[in-house]
Design an enzyme around this catalytic site. Structure first.
Site, short mmCIF file in Angstrom:
data_model
loop_
_atom_site.label_atom_id
_atom_site.label_comp_id
_atom_site.label_asym_id
_atom_site.label_seq_id
_atom_site.Cartn_x
_atom_site.Cartn_y
_atom_site.Cartn_z
N GLU A 30 20.27 25.78 10.38
CA GLU A 30 21.60 25.18 10.23
C GLU A 30 21.47 23.66 10.22
OE1 GLU A 30 26.10 25.52 12.02
OE2 GLU A 30 24.48 25.34 13.47
N ARG A 32 23.13 20.52 10.68
CA ARG A 32 24.33 19.91 11.23
C ARG A 32 24.45 18.48 10.68
NH1 ARG A 32 26.68 21.57 16.02
NH2 ARG A 32 27.84 19.61 15.78
N HIS A 118 36.03 27.25 16.14
CA HIS A 118 35.41 26.85 17.40
C HIS A 118 36.47 26.31 18.34
CE1 HIS A 118 32.35 26.63 14.28
NE2 HIS A 118 31.46 26.87 15.20
N LYS A 143 32.61 33.50 11.68
CA LYS A 143 31.97 32.93 12.87
C LYS A 143 33.04 32.45 13.84
CE LYS A 143 29.02 29.33 14.73
NZ LYS A 143 28.61 27.92 14.62
#
Length: 226
Positions: A30, A32, A118, A143
């Site tokens: 991933e 970022r 999130h 997710k």
């Protein structure tokens, strides 16, 4: 369950000095990109994609609204995603659905979306509704990462994951309850139907992440036939 590890360079020099050998036991990388100034992201991208050529990469711009390190307008956010996708076509693209719903229509042609949510403050009461809304859109991966305030919050996240996976077996989910309290959810993905678990190498990208070394040991025990 696939293991995901982040790369979080803050400049091109850090990107060029990444030791790819540390990631040999990782299934997904991933990137970022939010650890970079927005004007540097496109110029640093070649170093990342060359370093991890042949590996599956998730491109993530985690904004400050969802615990990240960059502040972007809806249009800046989607334009950066489109620019990276047009040049490098990453295997997965993270899209913060609830924070940027106004421009989601511009992403409808993307087949490789990780539709994400999130919440670093709580496990919201409407978590089931969030699962439902995102699942109906049928992205590549749903997710969800939320912060528990109690053991019940952790169990709720795991139960919802199991329920939605049972009802939608073709849909991939990557869910986690964050912090120390939520670590169990990061380890039990195969049981509840979460396809990915996120680990840390040198630096964690979210609270409660287990190190790669520990995760390998735990998964070895859980997956052993003996």
């Amino acid at each position: 369950m696939k293991i995901v590890a982040p790369v979080m360079p803050r400049n091109v020099e850090e990107a060029q000095s990444i030791d790819v050998s540390k990631y040999q036991d990782v299934n997904l990388i991933e990137w970022r990109a939010d650890f970079l100034p927005k004007e540097d992201i496109v110029s640093v991208a070649p170093a990342i994609f060359e370093k991890f050529a042949g590996r599956e990469i998730i491109f993530t711009l985690r904004t400050s609204q969802e615990g990240g390190h960059i502040t972007l307008s809806d249009q800046e956010y989607v334009d950066l995603i489109k620019e990276i996708n047009a040049i490098y076509n990453p295997d997965y693209i993270d899209f913060e659905y609830f924070s940027h719903k106004a421009v989601f229509h511009e992403m409808l042609d993307f087949p490789n979306l990780v539709l994400s949510y999130h919440n670093f403050d709580e496990t919201p009461e409407n978590l089931m509704e969030a699962f439902s809304e995102m699942t109906k859109l049928a992205p590549r991966v749903v997710k969800i990462a939320v912060m528990p305030q109690s053991e019940q919050d952790v169990l709720d996240l795991m139960n919802y994951t199991r329920g939605f996976k049972t009802l939608n077996p073709e849909q991939e989910f990557a869910t986690m309850s964050m912090g120390k309290l939520g670590r169990l959810s990061r380890l039990a993905g195969d049981v509840v139907g979460s396809s990915w678990t996120f680990v840390s190498l040198d630096q964690a990208s979210a609270p409660g992440q287990v190190s790669l070394a520990d995760m390998k040991r735990i998964l070895h025990v859980l997956e052993s036939e003996d």
